[in-house]
Write a protein that holds these residues in place. Structure first.
Motif, PDB file in Angstrom:
ATOM      1  N   GLN A 145      -4.362 -14.077  -0.463  1.00 40.38           N
ATOM      2  CA  GLN A 145      -5.686 -13.467  -0.543  1.00 40.38           C
ATOM      3  C   GLN A 145      -5.660 -12.056   0.052  1.00 40.38           C
ATOM      4  OE1 GLN A 145      -8.777 -15.474   1.792  1.00 40.38           O
ATOM      5  NE2 GLN A 145     -10.085 -15.474  -0.022  1.00 40.38           N
ATOM      6  N   VAL A 146      -4.959 -11.909   1.181  1.00 37.71           N
ATOM      7  CA  VAL A 146      -4.824 -10.594   1.811  1.00 37.71           C
ATOM      8  C   VAL A 146      -4.030  -9.644   0.907  1.00 37.71           C
ATOM      9  CG1 VAL A 146      -3.757  -9.350   3.742  1.00 37.71           C
ATOM     10  CG2 VAL A 146      -5.068 -11.428   4.166  1.00 37.71           C
ATOM     11  N   VAL A 155      -9.320 -16.126  -6.575  1.00 43.47           N
ATOM     12  CA  VAL A 155      -8.978 -14.838  -5.970  1.00 43.47           C
ATOM     13  C   VAL A 155      -8.744 -13.780  -7.049  1.00 43.47           C
ATOM     14  CG1 VAL A 155      -7.385 -13.611  -4.445  1.00 43.47           C
ATOM     15  CG2 VAL A 155      -7.934 -16.008  -3.993  1.00 43.47           C
ATOM     16  N   ASN A 213      -7.380 -10.523  -8.809  1.00 47.53           N
ATOM     17  CA  ASN A 213      -6.121  -9.787  -8.740  1.00 47.53           C
ATOM     18  C   ASN A 213      -4.905 -10.688  -8.548  1.00 47.53           C
ATOM     19  OD1 ASN A 213      -5.119  -7.175  -9.178  1.00 47.53           O
ATOM     20  ND2 ASN A 213      -4.703  -6.859  -7.009  1.00 47.53           N
ATOM     21  N   GLU A 263       0.819  -1.217   0.000  1.00 43.56           N
ATOM     22  CA  GLU A 263       0.000   0.000   0.000  1.00 43.56           C
ATOM     23  C   GLU A 263       0.852   1.266   0.000  1.00 43.56           C
ATOM     24  OE1 GLU A 263      -3.864  -1.905   2.358  1.00 43.56           O
ATOM     25  OE2 GLU A 263      -2.322  -0.790   3.464  1.00 43.56           O
ATOM     26  N   ALA A 268      -3.639  -9.733  -2.339  1.00 43.50           N
ATOM     27  CA  ALA A 268      -4.389  -9.406  -3.543  1.00 43.50           C
ATOM     28  C   ALA A 268      -5.390  -8.283  -3.289  1.00 43.50           C
ATOM     29  CB  ALA A 268      -5.102 -10.647  -4.076  1.00 43.50           C
ATOM     30  N   LYS A 269      -5.990  -8.300  -2.095  1.00 47.77           N
ATOM     31  CA  LYS A 269      -6.937  -7.246  -1.747  1.00 47.77           C
ATOM     32  C   LYS A 269      -6.232  -5.908  -1.526  1.00 47.77           C
ATOM     33  CE  LYS A 269     -10.413 -10.265   0.378  1.00 47.77           C
ATOM     34  NZ  LYS A 269     -11.071 -10.676   1.650  1.00 47.77           N
ATOM     35  N   ALA A 270      -5.003  -5.965  -1.012  1.00 49.50           N
ATOM     36  CA  ALA A 270      -4.267  -4.736  -0.693  1.00 49.50           C
ATOM     37  C   ALA A 270      -3.624  -4.094  -1.917  1.00 49.50           C
ATOM     38  CB  ALA A 270      -3.180  -5.040   0.341  1.00 49.50           C
TER      39      ALA A 270
END
Length: 293
Positions: free
Chosen positions: A125-126, A160, A162, A95, A128-130
């Protein structure tokens, strides 16, 4: 555009040159970037493990990424390596890293912790979301201590958003074939093993993220392109000339081998940050002899 289109061919896991006083050598990095691009590679991966990222500070990493964007100047795509074994900290790093000009993020499987396959799945998974950019998984059990099985890779690829691809460096041809058989159409699969790249390309991989292409960019990227075109007679001829180099590059450790090659080519100083040290004199002489052939 999927990563299978934008990152097809040879990517270079570029080294981080240092001066003899241990600082990042930005002048040498510029020369190396130009050398690599001039000799035909398709993209550059900055801050991979070949770049000695465990020994770089956060500010050095940001400076290297911004400098790389500036000197590449959109001539080829840039992939940024961001990994670690603390999932939440890696997400924060993603980020906070300047990724506006990046094509993707390469993130190595967590090392040392030895998570289960479910732990690996949830880790990515974490991330990819970030991430504002697609994540390229990096499976390198020889360094991390844990193999990401084909079933986990395929689960991430299918389930998943991204997750855009994988750099596969498990030295396991059957695992590669399992992934290639069942991957979704968008999912990039590239080799992370220079010495196995040609047969893996024959199985259907999309390219390579290479160490050897730092110092042998023309010959290696020609071998990859020729393989992707299906001319494996010519590809084998090119690959055979590099077999000795592959051995020398990894005989002691990476990136000591490739830095010895680049030093002999006059592109960088032969300096690494501890705990990495340069090649022994005996191997360095073999590197010199190879380059004189």
């Amino acid at each position: 555009m999927s990563l299978r289109t934008s990152l097809r061919g040879t990517g270079v896991a570029i080294v981080t040159p240092f001066t003899t006083t241990g600082k990042v050598d930005f002048s040498a990095l510029e020369s190396l970037i130009n050398f690599i691009i001039k000799n035909g590679v398709e993209y550059i991966v900055t801050l991979g493990t070949t770049g000695e990222t465990p020994t770089l500070s956060k500010s050095e990493k940001i400076d290297i990424v911004n400098f790389t964007y500036e000197k590449v100047d959109s001539r080829v795509p840039v992939v940024v390596g961001i990994g670690g074994n603390n999932t939440l900290e890696v997400a924060k790093d993603i980020e906070s890293m300047p990724l506006e000009k990046a094509t993707a993020v390469l993130s190595a499987c967590p090392y040392y912790n030895k998570p289960t396959q479910e732990g690996i799945f949830q880790h990515y998974q974490v991330l990819a979301k970030a991430s504002p950019k697609p994540i390229i998984l990096y499976n390198v059990p020889g360094r991390t201590g844990r193999n990401m099985e084909a079933s986990t890779t395929l689960r991430l690829a299918h389930e998943v958003p991204n997750i855009g691809g994988i750099k596969e460096a498990a030295n396991n041809m059957v695992q590669c074939m399992q992934m290639l058989k069942d991957r979704p159409d968008h999912f990039l699969i590239v080799s992370g093993d220079d010495d196995l790249a040609m047969p893996q390309l024959a199985c259907g991989m999309d390219g390579v993220i290479s160490v050897a292409a730092n110092c042998l960019p023309r010959k290696f990227s020609d071998m990859v392109r020729t393989s992707l075109e299906g001319d494996f007679v010519k590809a084998k001829e090119l690959n055979d000339t590099m077999l000795e180099a592959y051995h020398l590059l990894f005989a002691e450790n990476n990136p000591a081998g490739v830095k010895a090659f680049l030093s002999e080519l006059g592109l960088i100083e032969n300096y690494l940050r501890l705990p990495m040290v340069p090649l022994t004199d005996q191997l360095r002489e073999k590197v010199k002899a190879y380059l004189l052939k």
